[in-house]
Design an enzyme around this catalytic site. Structure first.
Site, PDB file in Angstrom:
ATOM      1  N   LYS A  16     -21.094   2.637   0.185  1.00 38.76           N
ATOM      2  CA  LYS A  16     -20.850   2.477  -1.256  1.00 38.76           C
ATOM      3  C   LYS A  16     -21.525   1.192  -1.758  1.00 38.76           C
ATOM      4  O   LYS A  16     -21.994   0.365  -0.945  1.00 38.76           O
ATOM      5  CB  LYS A  16     -19.333   2.455  -1.483  1.00 38.76           C
ATOM      6  CG  LYS A  16     -18.656   3.780  -1.085  1.00 38.76           C
ATOM      7  CD  LYS A  16     -17.155   3.735  -1.343  1.00 38.76           C
ATOM      8  CE  LYS A  16     -16.497   5.058  -0.978  1.00 38.76           C
ATOM      9  NZ  LYS A  16     -15.051   5.060  -1.320  1.00 38.76           N
ATOM     10  N   TYR A  56     -17.166  13.665  -6.687  1.00 37.13           N
ATOM     11  CA  TYR A  56     -15.724  13.386  -6.707  1.00 37.13           C
ATOM     12  C   TYR A  56     -14.955  14.347  -7.626  1.00 37.13           C
ATOM     13  O   TYR A  56     -13.883  13.998  -8.118  1.00 37.13           O
ATOM     14  CB  TYR A  56     -15.479  11.939  -7.142  1.00 37.13           C
ATOM     15  CG  TYR A  56     -15.696  10.916  -6.034  1.00 37.13           C
ATOM     16  CD1 TYR A  56     -15.018  11.015  -4.811  1.00 37.13           C
ATOM     17  CD2 TYR A  56     -16.547   9.831  -6.213  1.00 37.13           C
ATOM     18  CE1 TYR A  56     -15.208  10.074  -3.795  1.00 37.13           C
ATOM     19  CE2 TYR A  56     -16.736   8.881  -5.196  1.00 37.13           C
ATOM     20  CZ  TYR A  56     -16.056   9.013  -4.003  1.00 37.13           C
ATOM     21  OH  TYR A  56     -16.226   8.081  -2.996  1.00 37.13           O
ATOM     22  N   PHE A  64      -7.255   6.741 -11.242  1.00 38.35           N
ATOM     23  CA  PHE A  64      -8.269   5.790 -10.781  1.00 38.35           C
ATOM     24  C   PHE A  64      -9.703   6.340 -10.927  1.00 38.35           C
ATOM     25  O   PHE A  64     -10.665   5.640 -10.626  1.00 38.35           O
ATOM     26  CB  PHE A  64      -8.012   5.356  -9.329  1.00 38.35           C
ATOM     27  CG  PHE A  64      -8.029   6.471  -8.304  1.00 38.35           C
ATOM     28  CD1 PHE A  64      -9.231   6.996  -7.833  1.00 38.35           C
ATOM     29  CD2 PHE A  64      -6.837   6.979  -7.793  1.00 38.35           C
ATOM     30  CE1 PHE A  64      -9.250   8.018  -6.877  1.00 38.35           C
ATOM     31  CE2 PHE A  64      -6.848   8.009  -6.839  1.00 38.35           C
ATOM     32  CZ  PHE A  64      -8.060   8.529  -6.387  1.00 38.35           C
ATOM     33  N   ARG A  92     -14.276   9.914  10.828  1.00 37.40           N
ATOM     34  CA  ARG A  92     -13.153   9.357  10.061  1.00 37.40           C
ATOM     35  C   ARG A  92     -12.365   8.351  10.896  1.00 37.40           C
ATOM     36  O   ARG A  92     -11.777   7.421  10.348  1.00 37.40           O
ATOM     37  CB  ARG A  92     -12.280  10.463   9.474  1.00 37.40           C
ATOM     38  CG  ARG A  92     -13.006  11.164   8.321  1.00 37.40           C
ATOM     39  CD  ARG A  92     -12.183  12.189   7.602  1.00 37.40           C
ATOM     40  NE  ARG A  92     -11.157  11.647   6.726  1.00 37.40           N
ATOM     41  CZ  ARG A  92     -11.368  11.225   5.467  1.00 37.40           C
ATOM     42  NH1 ARG A  92     -12.588  11.239   4.957  1.00 37.40           N
ATOM     43  NH2 ARG A  92     -10.367  10.794   4.733  1.00 37.40           N
ATOM     44  N   THR A  98      -8.299   5.561   4.260  1.00 41.84           N
ATOM     45  CA  THR A  98      -8.815   5.309   2.908  1.00 41.84           C
ATOM     46  C   THR A  98      -8.444   3.900   2.440  1.00 41.84           C
ATOM     47  O   THR A  98      -9.262   3.181   1.884  1.00 41.84           O
ATOM     48  CB  THR A  98      -8.253   6.356   1.918  1.00 41.84           C
ATOM     49  OG1 THR A  98      -8.602   7.649   2.391  1.00 41.84           O
ATOM     50  CG2 THR A  98      -8.807   6.150   0.524  1.00 41.84           C
ATOM     51  N   ARG A 109     -13.434   0.142   7.865  1.00 36.91           N
ATOM     52  CA  ARG A 109     -12.618  -0.403   6.768  1.00 36.91           C
ATOM     53  C   ARG A 109     -11.635  -1.457   7.271  1.00 36.91           C
ATOM     54  O   ARG A 109     -11.332  -2.425   6.573  1.00 36.91           O
ATOM     55  CB  ARG A 109     -11.899   0.723   6.040  1.00 36.91           C
ATOM     56  CG  ARG A 109     -12.857   1.578   5.209  1.00 36.91           C
ATOM     57  CD  ARG A 109     -12.214   2.896   4.861  1.00 36.91           C
ATOM     58  NE  ARG A 109     -13.046   3.727   3.992  1.00 36.91           N
ATOM     59  CZ  ARG A 109     -12.812   5.016   3.784  1.00 36.91           C
ATOM     60  NH1 ARG A 109     -11.778   5.610   4.377  1.00 36.91           N
ATOM     61  NH2 ARG A 109     -13.593   5.702   2.994  1.00 36.91           N
ATOM     62  N   ASN A 119     -13.747   0.015  -0.587  1.00 38.23           N
ATOM     63  CA  ASN A 119     -13.567   0.355   0.834  1.00 38.23           C
ATOM     64  C   ASN A 119     -14.861   0.736   1.574  1.00 38.23           C
ATOM     65  O   ASN A 119     -14.847   1.463   2.551  1.00 38.23           O
ATOM     66  CB  ASN A 119     -12.451   1.397   1.008  1.00 38.23           C
ATOM     67  CG  ASN A 119     -12.783   2.725   0.365  1.00 38.23           C
ATOM     68  OD1 ASN A 119     -13.820   2.875  -0.267  1.00 38.23           O
ATOM     69  ND2 ASN A 119     -11.903   3.696   0.541  1.00 38.23           N
ATOM     70  N   HIS A 122     -17.901   5.960   2.303  1.00 37.13           N
ATOM     71  CA  HIS A 122     -17.297   7.285   2.170  1.00 37.13           C
ATOM     72  C   HIS A 122     -17.608   8.133   3.401  1.00 37.13           C
ATOM     73  O   HIS A 122     -18.674   7.993   3.999  1.00 37.13           O
ATOM     74  CB  HIS A 122     -17.870   7.986   0.933  1.00 37.13           C
ATOM     75  CG  HIS A 122     -17.649   9.465   0.930  1.00 37.13           C
ATOM     76  ND1 HIS A 122     -16.471  10.028   0.556  1.00 37.13           N
ATOM     77  CD2 HIS A 122     -18.462  10.492   1.310  1.00 37.13           C
ATOM     78  CE1 HIS A 122     -16.553  11.350   0.684  1.00 37.13           C
ATOM     79  NE2 HIS A 122     -17.747  11.661   1.138  1.00 37.13           N
ATOM     80  N   GLU A 133     -21.141  18.471   0.478  1.00 39.40           N
ATOM     81  CA  GLU A 133     -21.696  17.160   0.113  1.00 39.40           C
ATOM     82  C   GLU A 133     -23.142  17.011   0.590  1.00 39.40           C
ATOM     83  O   GLU A 133     -23.975  16.417  -0.092  1.00 39.40           O
ATOM     84  CB  GLU A 133     -20.807  16.046   0.680  1.00 39.40           C
ATOM     85  CG  GLU A 133     -19.451  15.993  -0.018  1.00 39.40           C
ATOM     86  CD  GLU A 133     -18.433  15.061   0.646  1.00 39.40           C
ATOM     87  OE1 GLU A 133     -18.775  14.401   1.652  1.00 39.40           O
ATOM     88  OE2 GLU A 133     -17.291  14.994   0.148  1.00 39.40           O
TER      89      GLU A 133
HETATM   90  P1  RTP Z   1     -13.836   8.717   0.535  1.00 38.61           P
HETATM   91  O1  RTP Z   1     -13.927  10.053  -0.161  1.00 38.61           O
HETATM   92  O2  RTP Z   1     -14.514   7.614  -0.206  1.00 38.61           O
HETATM   93  O3  RTP Z   1     -14.159   8.729   2.003  1.00 38.61           O
HETATM   94  O4  RTP Z   1     -12.330   8.353   0.505  1.00 38.61           O
HETATM   95  P2  RTP Z   1     -11.159   9.263   1.010  1.00 38.61           P
HETATM   96  O5  RTP Z   1     -11.561  10.700   1.145  1.00 38.61           O
HETATM   97  O6  RTP Z   1     -10.603   8.579   2.192  1.00 38.61           O
HETATM   98  O7  RTP Z   1     -10.175   9.086  -0.227  1.00 38.61           O
HETATM   99  P3  RTP Z   1     -10.027   9.933  -1.577  1.00 38.61           P
HETATM  100  O8  RTP Z   1      -8.575  10.115  -1.799  1.00 38.61           O
HETATM  101  O9  RTP Z   1     -10.937  11.108  -1.614  1.00 38.61           O
HETATM  102  O10 RTP Z   1     -10.518   8.843  -2.624  1.00 38.61           O
HETATM  103  C1  RTP Z   1     -11.879   8.623  -2.835  1.00 38.61           C
HETATM  104  C2  RTP Z   1     -12.112   7.176  -3.117  1.00 38.61           C
HETATM  105  O11 RTP Z   1     -11.465   6.799  -4.328  1.00 38.61           O
HETATM  106  C3  RTP Z   1     -11.023   5.469  -4.251  1.00 38.61           C
HETATM  107  N1  RTP Z   1      -9.577   5.430  -4.457  1.00 38.61           N
HETATM  108  N2  RTP Z   1      -8.999   4.530  -5.204  1.00 38.61           N
HETATM  109  N3  RTP Z   1      -7.087   3.014  -6.621  1.00 38.61           N
HETATM  110  C4  RTP Z   1      -6.679   4.021  -5.864  1.00 38.61           C
HETATM  111  O12 RTP Z   1      -5.509   4.304  -5.741  1.00 38.61           O
HETATM  112  C5  RTP Z   1      -7.684   4.780  -5.161  1.00 38.61           C
HETATM  113  N4  RTP Z   1      -7.456   5.829  -4.384  1.00 38.61           N
HETATM  114  C6  RTP Z   1      -8.665   6.239  -3.940  1.00 38.61           C
HETATM  115  C7  RTP Z   1     -11.378   4.947  -2.893  1.00 38.61           C
HETATM  116  O13 RTP Z   1     -12.628   4.254  -2.976  1.00 38.61           O
HETATM  117  C8  RTP Z   1     -11.535   6.210  -2.080  1.00 38.61           C
HETATM  118  O14 RTP Z   1     -12.369   6.018  -0.976  1.00 38.61           O
END
Ligand code: RTP
Length: 155
Positions: A16, A56, A64, A92, A98, A109, A119, A122, A133
């Site tokens: 990122k 996304y 968020f 992962r 996350t 992370r 973080n 991705h 993706e």
């Molecule tokens: P990623 O897609 O980036 O690998 O992350 P992930 O699947 O572990 O998490 P996901 O729930 O899909 O969230 C995507 C990205 O959104 C940001 N986020 N911010 N402020 C918040 O509560 C919050 N929750 C998620 C994070 O950058 C997360 O990686």
């Protein structure tokens, strides 16, 4: 841990904007490379808002979401595809949770991040989303090549 759906898969990861700015691209490549995974696509790119909203799409109702899109468009990202046995689940594990707060030391992370909204990297969360993706970020396709070292990595 269930690996049945996940053998010889492909994983999309993306350093990122914070990871690029902080000079962590090489560190992240190194961890996937030294684990034994095979790099099959790599590019630095500055995606627009519309492209990231597609990436996304499943999060667009989250509160968020606007902040996430702003963060992700704040600078270039490095997009990669890695291939290997159980690479989605294993990747992962390398990335950590996350939320960096609950990510173990030794994970990307856990070692390099503090805030969930910064973080570093991705990683696709399933084989199906990885394929989706990869098509989104590498419509030009990915590389195909043999690696002699595979015989020393896989039994
Ligand atoms: P990623 O897609 O980036 O690998 O992350 P992930 O699947 O572990 O998490 P996901 O729930 O899909 O969230 C995507 C990205 O959104 C940001 N986020 N911010 N402020 C918040 O509560 C919050 N929750 C998620 C994070 O950058 C997360 O990686």
């Amino acid at each position: 841990v269930e690996f049945s759906n996940d053998v010889l898969s492909r994983l999309y990861i993306m350093v990122k904007p914070d990871g690029v700015q902080r000079g962590l691209v090489g560190e992240i490549i190194k961890r996937f490379e030294s684990k034994g995974f095979k790099l099959i696509a790599l590019k630095l790119t500055a995606p627009g808002k519309a492209h990231l909203e597609k990436h996304y799409a499943d999060l667009k109702e989250k509160k968020f979401f606007p902040g996430l899109i702003e963060y992700m468009t704040s600078g270039p990202v490095v997009a990669m595809v890695w291939a290997g046995k159980n690479v989605v689940k294993s990747g992962r594990v390398l990335l950590g949770e996350t939320n960096p707060l609950t990510s173990a030391p030794g994970t990307i992370r856990g070692d390099f991040a503090i805030d969930i909204g910064r973080n570093i990297c991705h990683g696709s969360d399933a084989v199906e989303s990885a394929e989706h993706e990869i098509a989104l970020w590498f419509p030009e396709g990915v590389a195909q090549y043999d690696r002699a070292v595979d015989a020393w990595i896989y039994e």
